[in-house]
Write a protein that holds these residues in place. Structure first.
Motif, PDB file in Angstrom:
ATOM      1  N   ILE A   1      13.989  -7.729  23.968  1.00 45.43           N
ATOM      2  CA  ILE A   1      12.599  -8.111  23.737  1.00 45.43           C
ATOM      3  C   ILE A   1      12.498  -8.738  22.355  1.00 45.43           C
ATOM      4  O   ILE A   1      12.561  -8.050  21.332  1.00 45.43           O
ATOM      5  CB  ILE A   1      11.652  -6.889  23.829  1.00 45.43           C
ATOM      6  CG1 ILE A   1      11.885  -6.113  25.126  1.00 45.43           C
ATOM      7  CG2 ILE A   1      10.204  -7.334  23.715  1.00 45.43           C
ATOM      8  CD1 ILE A   1      11.596  -6.876  26.376  1.00 45.43           C
ATOM      9  N   CYS A   2      12.369 -10.053  22.319  1.00 39.69           N
ATOM     10  CA  CYS A   2      12.306 -10.764  21.039  1.00 39.69           C
ATOM     11  C   CYS A   2      11.739 -12.153  21.278  1.00 39.69           C
ATOM     12  O   CYS A   2      11.659 -12.633  22.412  1.00 39.69           O
ATOM     13  CB  CYS A   2      13.691 -10.855  20.395  1.00 39.69           C
ATOM     14  SG  CYS A   2      14.909 -11.751  21.367  1.00 39.69           S
ATOM     15  N   GLU A   3      11.360 -12.789  20.194  1.00 44.69           N
ATOM     16  CA  GLU A   3      10.740 -14.114  20.296  1.00 44.69           C
ATOM     17  C   GLU A   3      11.670 -15.124  20.955  1.00 44.69           C
ATOM     18  O   GLU A   3      11.240 -15.980  21.721  1.00 44.69           O
ATOM     19  CB  GLU A   3      10.327 -14.594  18.903  1.00 44.69           C
ATOM     20  CG  GLU A   3       9.544 -15.892  18.917  1.00 44.69           C
ATOM     21  CD  GLU A   3       9.003 -16.262  17.556  1.00 44.69           C
ATOM     22  OE1 GLU A   3       8.332 -17.301  17.456  1.00 44.69           O
ATOM     23  OE2 GLU A   3       9.250 -15.508  16.586  1.00 44.69           O
ATOM     24  N   ARG A   4      12.963 -15.043  20.658  1.00 41.16           N
ATOM     25  CA  ARG A   4      13.909 -16.016  21.219  1.00 41.16           C
ATOM     26  C   ARG A   4      13.951 -15.973  22.735  1.00 41.16           C
ATOM     27  O   ARG A   4      14.093 -17.005  23.402  1.00 41.16           O
ATOM     28  CB  ARG A   4      15.310 -15.771  20.644  1.00 41.16           C
ATOM     29  CG  ARG A   4      16.339 -16.797  21.074  1.00 41.16           C
ATOM     30  CD  ARG A   4      17.641 -16.607  20.323  1.00 41.16           C
ATOM     31  NE  ARG A   4      18.353 -15.433  20.740  1.00 41.16           N
ATOM     32  CZ  ARG A   4      19.219 -15.403  21.779  1.00 41.16           C
ATOM     33  NH1 ARG A   4      19.433 -16.490  22.513  1.00 41.16           N
ATOM     34  NH2 ARG A   4      19.862 -14.298  22.073  1.00 41.16           N
ATOM     35  N   LYS A   5      13.802 -14.769  23.299  1.00 41.44           N
ATOM     36  CA  LYS A   5      13.842 -14.637  24.760  1.00 41.44           C
ATOM     37  C   LYS A   5      12.505 -15.008  25.419  1.00 41.44           C
ATOM     38  O   LYS A   5      12.451 -15.203  26.632  1.00 41.44           O
ATOM     39  CB  LYS A   5      14.236 -13.217  25.150  1.00 41.44           C
ATOM     40  CG  LYS A   5      15.670 -12.841  24.768  1.00 41.44           C
ATOM     41  CD  LYS A   5      16.691 -13.690  25.504  1.00 41.44           C
ATOM     42  CE  LYS A   5      18.119 -13.254  25.170  1.00 41.44           C
ATOM     43  NZ  LYS A   5      19.137 -14.056  25.893  1.00 41.44           N
ATOM     44  N   ASN A   6      11.421 -15.057  24.614  1.00 48.08           N
ATOM     45  CA  ASN A   6      10.175 -15.689  25.039  1.00 48.08           C
ATOM     46  C   ASN A   6       9.515 -15.043  26.267  1.00 48.08           C
ATOM     47  O   ASN A   6       8.986 -15.728  27.133  1.00 48.08           O
ATOM     48  CB  ASN A   6      10.454 -17.188  25.318  1.00 48.08           C
ATOM     49  CG  ASN A   6       9.202 -18.042  25.283  1.00 48.08           C
ATOM     50  OD1 ASN A   6       8.206 -17.675  24.672  1.00 48.08           O
ATOM     51  ND2 ASN A   6       9.258 -19.180  25.945  1.00 48.08           N
ATOM     52  N   GLN A   7       9.525 -13.710  26.322  1.00 53.46           N
ATOM     53  CA  GLN A   7       8.916 -13.024  27.471  1.00 53.46           C
ATOM     54  C   GLN A   7       7.416 -13.271  27.577  1.00 53.46           C
ATOM     55  O   GLN A   7       6.850 -13.200  28.673  1.00 53.46           O
ATOM     56  CB  GLN A   7       9.178 -11.514  27.386  1.00 53.46           C
ATOM     57  CG  GLN A   7      10.611 -11.086  27.653  1.00 53.46           C
ATOM     58  CD  GLN A   7      11.443 -10.991  26.386  1.00 53.46           C
ATOM     59  OE1 GLN A   7      10.997 -11.367  25.299  1.00 53.46           O
ATOM     60  NE2 GLN A   7      12.667 -10.479  26.494  1.00 53.46           N
ATOM     61  N   ARG A   8       6.760 -13.569  26.463  1.00 51.95           N
ATOM     62  CA  ARG A   8       5.313 -13.774  26.497  1.00 51.95           C
ATOM     63  C   ARG A   8       4.920 -14.971  27.362  1.00 51.95           C
ATOM     64  O   ARG A   8       3.835 -14.984  27.956  1.00 51.95           O
ATOM     65  CB  ARG A   8       4.778 -13.961  25.072  1.00 51.95           C
ATOM     66  CG  ARG A   8       4.920 -12.707  24.201  1.00 51.95           C
ATOM     67  CD  ARG A   8       4.409 -12.937  22.793  1.00 51.95           C
ATOM     68  NE  ARG A   8       2.961 -13.061  22.764  1.00 51.95           N
ATOM     69  CZ  ARG A   8       2.285 -13.491  21.701  1.00 51.95           C
ATOM     70  NH1 ARG A   8       2.936 -13.856  20.595  1.00 51.95           N
ATOM     71  NH2 ARG A   8       0.964 -13.571  21.744  1.00 51.95           N
ATOM     72  N   LEU A   9       5.799 -15.973  27.448  1.00 51.61           N
ATOM     73  CA  LEU A   9       5.496 -17.110  28.313  1.00 51.61           C
ATOM     74  C   LEU A   9       5.340 -16.669  29.762  1.00 51.61           C
ATOM     75  O   LEU A   9       4.485 -17.173  30.493  1.00 51.61           O
ATOM     76  CB  LEU A   9       6.584 -18.184  28.199  1.00 51.61           C
ATOM     77  CG  LEU A   9       6.373 -19.416  29.092  1.00 51.61           C
ATOM     78  CD1 LEU A   9       6.672 -20.694  28.321  1.00 51.61           C
ATOM     79  CD2 LEU A   9       7.225 -19.365  30.355  1.00 51.61           C
ATOM     80  N   MET A  10       6.155 -15.694  30.176  1.00 53.22           N
ATOM     81  CA  MET A  10       6.080 -15.227  31.560  1.00 53.22           C
ATOM     82  C   MET A  10       4.772 -14.480  31.825  1.00 53.22           C
ATOM     83  O   MET A  10       4.240 -14.540  32.937  1.00 53.22           O
ATOM     84  CB  MET A  10       7.276 -14.335  31.888  1.00 53.22           C
ATOM     85  CG  MET A  10       8.576 -15.084  32.020  1.00 53.22           C
ATOM     86  SD  MET A  10       8.483 -16.463  33.190  1.00 53.22           S
ATOM     87  CE  MET A  10       7.929 -15.618  34.668  1.00 53.22           C
ATOM     88  N   ILE A  11       4.252 -13.779  30.835  1.00 51.07           N
ATOM     89  CA  ILE A  11       2.961 -13.116  30.999  1.00 51.07           C
ATOM     90  C   ILE A  11       1.876 -14.165  31.222  1.00 51.07           C
ATOM     91  O   ILE A  11       1.012 -14.022  32.102  1.00 51.07           O
ATOM     92  CB  ILE A  11       2.636 -12.235  29.771  1.00 51.07           C
ATOM     93  CG1 ILE A  11       3.748 -11.203  29.547  1.00 51.07           C
ATOM     94  CG2 ILE A  11       1.283 -11.551  29.950  1.00 51.07           C
ATOM     95  CD1 ILE A  11       4.048 -10.318  30.737  1.00 51.07           C
TER      96      ILE A  11
ATOM     97  N   ASP B   1      -0.558  -8.706  25.129  1.00 50.11           N
ATOM     98  CA  ASP B   1      -0.765  -9.763  26.122  1.00 50.11           C
ATOM     99  C   ASP B   1      -0.927  -9.176  27.519  1.00 50.11           C
ATOM    100  O   ASP B   1      -1.773  -9.615  28.305  1.00 50.11           O
ATOM    101  CB  ASP B   1       0.415 -10.739  26.124  1.00 50.11           C
ATOM    102  CG  ASP B   1       0.467 -11.608  24.877  1.00 50.11           C
ATOM    103  OD1 ASP B   1      -0.526 -11.629  24.124  1.00 50.11           O
ATOM    104  OD2 ASP B   1       1.506 -12.261  24.673  1.00 50.11           O
ATOM    105  N   ILE B   2      -0.096  -8.191  27.842  1.00 51.18           N
ATOM    106  CA  ILE B   2      -0.140  -7.563  29.167  1.00 51.18           C
ATOM    107  C   ILE B   2      -1.498  -6.894  29.394  1.00 51.18           C
ATOM    108  O   ILE B   2      -2.125  -7.033  30.451  1.00 51.18           O
ATOM    109  CB  ILE B   2       1.012  -6.547  29.318  1.00 51.18           C
ATOM    110  CG1 ILE B   2       2.363  -7.270  29.299  1.00 51.18           C
ATOM    111  CG2 ILE B   2       0.859  -5.743  30.613  1.00 51.18           C
ATOM    112  CD1 ILE B   2       3.552  -6.342  29.159  1.00 51.18           C
ATOM    113  N   LYS B   3      -1.972  -6.177  28.381  1.00 52.86           N
ATOM    114  CA  LYS B   3      -3.273  -5.498  28.490  1.00 52.86           C
ATOM    115  C   LYS B   3      -4.414  -6.503  28.561  1.00 52.86           C
ATOM    116  O   LYS B   3      -5.346  -6.356  29.362  1.00 52.86           O
ATOM    117  CB  LYS B   3      -3.463  -4.553  27.301  1.00 52.86           C
ATOM    118  CG  LYS B   3      -2.539  -3.349  27.310  1.00 52.86           C
ATOM    119  CD  LYS B   3      -2.746  -2.486  26.074  1.00 52.86           C
ATOM    120  CE  LYS B   3      -1.832  -1.266  26.092  1.00 52.86           C
ATOM    121  NZ  LYS B   3      -1.991  -0.442  24.857  1.00 52.86           N
ATOM    122  N   LYS B   4      -4.337  -7.540  27.741  1.00 50.34           N
ATOM    123  CA  LYS B   4      -5.402  -8.538  27.676  1.00 50.34           C
ATOM    124  C   LYS B   4      -5.561  -9.275  29.003  1.00 50.34           C
ATOM    125  O   LYS B   4      -6.678  -9.607  29.415  1.00 50.34           O
ATOM    126  CB  LYS B   4      -5.095  -9.531  26.554  1.00 50.34           C
ATOM    127  CG  LYS B   4      -6.183 -10.564  26.312  1.00 50.34           C
ATOM    128  CD  LYS B   4      -5.808 -11.463  25.145  1.00 50.34           C
ATOM    129  CE  LYS B   4      -6.873 -12.539  24.929  1.00 50.34           C
ATOM    130  NZ  LYS B   4      -6.509 -13.430  23.781  1.00 50.34           N
TER     131      LYS B   4
END
Length: 395
Positions: free
Chosen positions: A220-230, A265-268
């Protein structure tokens, strides 16, 4: 027989890079290279190497050198002097280790390998094979470290064709092109054969009442960019995709602040029931066999193990256009290659996979055939052994 000392100073768990080193050591042994791995005492890497019959040797890392995220190169002048002294001491310790191990050639990975050990190899008068892997782009202090690595290393190994220019810049890549080799990593196909058969058996039996399972593998880190998937999954709901989505994230937390933003992000977006953080897992292949899609929206990558393995199993892959992924995934044929900054595009492509499952399965099957032909360890091992022997002056 050529003796190779491989040094990985901060392996962490058995993630992509340590697993790839273990595979490399096995194929090099098969090619007649005598291999020894050096790393932190008590590390998972050394334990796994010993279990596989690979010789190991311990080298403790100085405490200040354990700092992450570029913190080692920041701080006050006094801190920088401490860090510089620690780097010198670490390199001297590595030089002594080289002489103790009686190695002919030294293998280093990434920017840390160069910072912590390349001067030690130079002092011990041993040639260096630098496996660049998915290193940071060349700027600031990292640029100076890369310059040192390029000057001292006898051989520089890249995982994909455009890596040199992307990581070092065009001028440096051209200057040191004469010592650079592109070797697309191999994976142990035989280990995945049973999962490949299981995946094929499951693909024709999808239940539309079951969730469409999306898997991402990585810290879980910025490089792996999981937030884009949310963002993409939230967009799927907005465009009216009714099938339930289950996004599984397999990987430990590497950046605490990024993990907190991801949870926010997940909660929002109200996706608590659609996202399943799995943490660190050692059953990634089993997770792949049950998933419908592997995603990797990374901002930066080399040639990830997870993508290669998913392709061989027959799990369709959707990746960003970062690093070496566009060189192993052909858009629309063996997977999908998308921009790292357009979550709507990711949502639209996932929606197409859900609505056209037969097409999605066909892409997975085509990728499996490609992987079977191109990702074997045989060719990789032979070429890598030649590079090591060339570095040792035996070719």
């Amino acid at each position: 027989m050529t003796r190779l000392l491989c040094y990985m100073p901060t392996p962490g768990g058995l993630t992509g890079a340590p697993r790839r080193l273990l595979t490399l050591c096995q194929v090099l042994k098969h090619e007649g290279i005598d291999v020894c791995i050096a790393s932190e005492p008590g590390s998972d890497l050394l334990a796994a190497a010993e279990a596989q019959g690979v010789e190991t040797i311990c080298l403790k890392l100085l405490e200040i050198l354990r700092l992450r995220h570029g913190a080692l190169f920041g701080g006050s002048l006094f801190f920088k002097l401490r860090a510089a002294l620690a780097l010198i001491m670490q390199n001297l310790a590595f030089a002594r280790l080289i002489r103790k191990s009686d190695a002919d050639v030294v293998w280093l990975r990434g920017s840390k390998g160069i910072a912590f050990a390349v001067l030690g190899a130079w002092l011990a008068r041993r040639p260096v094979v630098w496996d660049v892997d998915g290193s940071w782009h060349s700027r600031g202090v990292i640029k100076r470290i890369y310059g040192l690595g390029l000057q001292i290393s006898r051989v520089v190994v890249h995982q994909y064709e455009s890596a040199g220019e992307q990581i070092f810049g065009q001028k440096a890549a051209e200057k040191f092109n004469y010592k650079s080799y592109t070797l697309v990593p191999g994976i142990e196909l035989n280990r995945l054969e049973s999962l490949k058969k299981r995946k094929r058996g499951q693909d024709g039996n999808q239940n539309p009442e079951q969730p469409f399972q999306i898997l991402e593998v990585g810290s879980i880190c910025e490089r792996k960019n999981q937030r884009l998937m949310i963002e993409a999954i939230a967009e799927l709901k907005r465009i009216g995709v009714n099938r339930r989505i289950l996004f599984q994230v397999a990987g430990g937390v590497f950046e605490e602040d990024y993990a907190k933003r991801l949870i926010e992000d997940i909660k929002k977006t109200g996706l608590q029931e659609n996202v399943e953080p799995l943490g660190w897992r050692d059953d990634i292949h089993s997770l792949m066999s049950k998933a419908d899609l592997l995603v990797l929206p990374s901002l930066d990558e080399g040639v990830p193990n997870a993508v290669q393995e998913a392709m061989y199993i027959g799990l369709p892959v959707m990746v960003s256009n970062a690093g070496g992924m566009p060189e192993i995934v052909e858009h629309g044929k063996t997977g999908w290659v998308l921009s790292v900054d357009d979550s709507r595009l990711w949502a639209q492509q996932i929606a197409d996979c859900i609505r056209n499952e037969e097409k999605c399965r066909s892409v997975g099957e085509t990728a499996s055939m490609y992987a079977d032909k191109h990702f074997s360890t045989d060719v990789w091992g032979k070429r890598y052994a030649e590079v090591v022997r060339q570095a040792a002056g035996q070719l």
